[in-house]
Design an enzyme around this catalytic site. Structure first.
Site, PDB file in Angstrom:
ATOM      1  N   GLU A 290      44.725  47.369  40.629  1.00  0.00           N
ATOM      2  CA  GLU A 290      43.873  46.828  41.696  1.00  0.00           C
ATOM      3  C   GLU A 290      44.423  47.160  43.074  1.00  0.00           C
ATOM      4  O   GLU A 290      43.678  47.277  44.038  1.00  0.00           O
ATOM      5  CB  GLU A 290      43.729  45.294  41.553  1.00  0.00           C
ATOM      6  N   HIS A 319      55.113  53.502  17.121  1.00  0.00           N
ATOM      7  CA  HIS A 319      54.320  53.875  15.947  1.00  0.00           C
ATOM      8  C   HIS A 319      52.842  53.942  16.294  1.00  0.00           C
ATOM      9  O   HIS A 319      51.993  53.822  15.423  1.00  0.00           O
ATOM     10  CB  HIS A 319      54.589  52.878  14.816  1.00  0.00           C
ATOM     11  N   LYS A 432      30.376  42.466  40.551  1.00  0.00           N
ATOM     12  CA  LYS A 432      30.181  41.014  40.707  1.00  0.00           C
ATOM     13  C   LYS A 432      28.776  40.726  41.200  1.00  0.00           C
ATOM     14  O   LYS A 432      28.118  39.790  40.748  1.00  0.00           O
ATOM     15  CB  LYS A 432      31.160  40.460  41.755  1.00  0.00           C
TER      16      LYS A 432
HETATM   17  O1  PA5 Z   1      44.156  39.922  42.686  1.00  0.00           O
HETATM   18  C1  PA5 Z   1      43.062  39.504  42.960  1.00  0.00           C
HETATM   19  O2  PA5 Z   1      42.731  39.205  44.118  1.00  0.00           O
HETATM   20  C2  PA5 Z   1      42.022  39.265  41.886  1.00  0.00           C
HETATM   21  O3  PA5 Z   1      42.469  39.704  40.657  1.00  0.00           O
HETATM   22  C3  PA5 Z   1      41.703  37.787  41.791  1.00  0.00           C
HETATM   23  O4  PA5 Z   1      42.851  37.069  41.467  1.00  0.00           O
HETATM   24  C4  PA5 Z   1      40.620  37.521  40.742  1.00  0.00           C
HETATM   25  O5  PA5 Z   1      39.483  38.293  41.028  1.00  0.00           O
HETATM   26  C5  PA5 Z   1      40.241  36.057  40.738  1.00  0.00           C
HETATM   27  O6  PA5 Z   1      39.856  35.663  42.007  1.00  0.00           O
HETATM   28  P1  PA5 Z   1      39.863  34.148  42.436  1.00  0.00           P
HETATM   29  O7  PA5 Z   1      41.265  33.668  42.405  1.00  0.00           O
HETATM   30  O8  PA5 Z   1      39.280  34.135  43.802  1.00  0.00           O
HETATM   31  O9  PA5 Z   1      39.012  33.419  41.450  1.00  0.00           O
END
Ligand code: PA5
Length: 463
Positions: A290, A319, A432
């Site tokens: 990410e 393996h 989303k």
């Molecule tokens: O690293 C990030 O920002 C994302 O992975 C969020 O943690 C994830 O989308 C969840 O978001 P939120 O904490 O707003 O529910």
């Protein structure tokens, strides 16, 4: 130092052409210095608050007090959250509590509750978890920085009804909301409905939030010594804020990974040789993917850049995956995660009926797993495959805290080497929005029409 980085096998002088030449590392130094200056300026200006989380003693006192209260009252703690709101907790829980914590009777859990992390909306997973639990003895930690993530909100809605139906009034005491201090639906609910809540400090993104109440509250409730975890992170902070490439393991490993990427090694495998460290690779996979996988550079150009993180487990994946790593395309760099001391050795006893196995008698499983890791590293090296090893003295709260902090800074720094913003994730927004549209959220009608336009395609009926 509790953690060591051995990068000998990343170097061209050891591994051949696909390795990194020392001159290449040296030529990065001016960039390393300028990125370091920029990061430290932003840190001083308060724009990178995750750096300072290991030093936030007052917040930790509050988290510890609440965790004791929850642990005293409840048999099960359930985290409702996803991505950065869940992966750090899973990683540290797996590392620092017995592997089968939830299966042990309470006294063998040190009197602590069981801990479940619900980070999906598969109805089977959610329903079968609730089937295991007693509503009266369960507390849910609803964790969402934004306070609006659809998966977490749906879990919350289901859990609320489940608790309320079983116990009636007082159901609110079975929920703690962990979210932004000012904005979002969870914060509004906390204010209007009087739920207990904790804050995710502004500016700390989800995947960098394990050292806030997001990770610390569930982990402390489950019996993890979070103060020592944070002390380990604080000790690592000294090393990973050094401007010197050779002295800063976060910068050095980021630089090595970046230089390997430039040579076409676009896949970055993290392979713990430790069941306890297995989910650190899962947490790190999100950090790397990410943070670094981006379409646009910081300068606004279209770059479509980012290494693909892969998690593996030694020896299991010897393996499964290692054949590919050894002989497949030259597109991978492997990072091993290894404890020096496994905490248990488990001696291999004699087996008189099998003389062919006699050479194993008196050796230990700890020796075996260590030998297999070293053998895999050497075999990769002989086959011209860059690899490095992050070792820790043992899987302790201090070492794991240090490791997590090291990898956070490494990811931040790598983002700047790749020239992208490691703190955003614009690529997940569109999916989303289509989901909101499909689920009927007002205001997303145009998005639904767009979805229909793109959702054509040929559908084959199988069977
Ligand atoms: O690293 C990030 O920002 C994302 O992975 C969020 O943690 C994830 O989308 C969840 O978001 P939120 O904490 O707003 O529910």
């Amino acid at each position: 130092m509790d953690i060591r980085l051995d990068y000998t096998n990343m170097l061209a002088e050891t591994v051949g052409d696909r390795g990194v030449r020392r001159e290449e590392l040296a030529s990065l130094k001016p960039r390393v210095e300028s990125i370091h200056r920029e990061l430290m300026e932003r840190r001083r200006a308060g724009a990178l608050p995750f750096y300072d989380l290991p030093f936030a003693a007052a917040e930790v006192d509050g988290v510890c007090a609440l965790s004791e209260e929850l642990a005293g009252r409840f048999e099960s703690v359930v985290v409702l959250g996803i991505g950065g709101s869940a992966l750090g907790t899973s990683a540290l829980m797996r590392a620092l509590r017995p592997l089968y914590h939830n299966l042990l009777p309470r006294e063998r859990r040190g009197g602590r509750p069981r801990l479940f992390v619900l980070d999906n909306v598969d109805p089977v997973g959610v329903a079968e978890t609730l089937d295991l639990l007693d509503p009266a003895g369960t507390v849910f930690l609803v964790i969402s920085k934004s306070g609006s993530t659809v998966e977490t909100m749906c879990q919350f809605m289901i859990a609320r009804r489940w608790v309320e139906a079983a116990i009636g009034g007082g159901w609110r005491d079975h929920f703690v909301l962990i979210t932004d201090p000012a904005t979002g639906a969870l914060r509004r609910l906390a204010e209007l409905e009087g739920f207990r809540s904790c804050e995710v400090p502004p500016g700390v993104g989800g995947r960098f939030s394990v050292f806030t109440a997001v990770g610390l509250l569930p982990l402390a409730a489950a019996g993890i010594d979070i103060r020592t975890v944070l002390a380990g992170a604080a000790a690592m902070a000294e090393h990973v804020t050094s401007p010197e490439l050779e002295e800063n393991p976060a910068y050095l490993n980021a630089a090595l990974q970046y230089l390997c990427y430039l040579k076409g090694l676009h896949i970055s495998v993290m392979m713990p040789y430790s069941d306890r460290l297995r989910d650190v690779a899962d947490w790190y996979r999100q950090m790397w993917a990410e943070s670094l996988g981006k379409k646009r550079s910081l300068a606004g150009e279209t770059v479509h850049v980012g290494p693909t993180p892969v998690k593996a487990l030694g020896t299991t994946d010897q393996h499964s995956q290692v054949q590919l790593y050894m002989e497949g395309p030259f597109d991978k760099v492997v990072t091993f995660l290894v404890p020096d001391d496994y905490g248990r050795a488990l001696e291999i006893p004699p087996f008189p009926e099998a003389p062919g196995l006699a050479y194993l008698e008196g050796r230990t499983l700890a020796e075996l797993i260590r030998s297999e890791q070293q053998s895999t590293a050497v075999a990769l090296t002989r086959n011209g495959r860059p690899n490095c090893t992050l070792s820790m003295s043992a899987v302790t709260p201090r070492c794991v805290g240090a490791l997590i902090y090291l990898l956070e800074v490494q990811t931040l720094f790598a983002g700047h080497l790749f020239g992208v913003d490691p703190l955003d994730q614009p690529g997940v927004e569109e999916g989303k929005e289509f989901t909101y549209a499909l689920m009927g959220r007002p205001g997303y009608e145009a998005k639904l029409a767009e979805f229909e336009r793109w959702n054509g395609g040929v559908r084959h009926r199988l069977g």
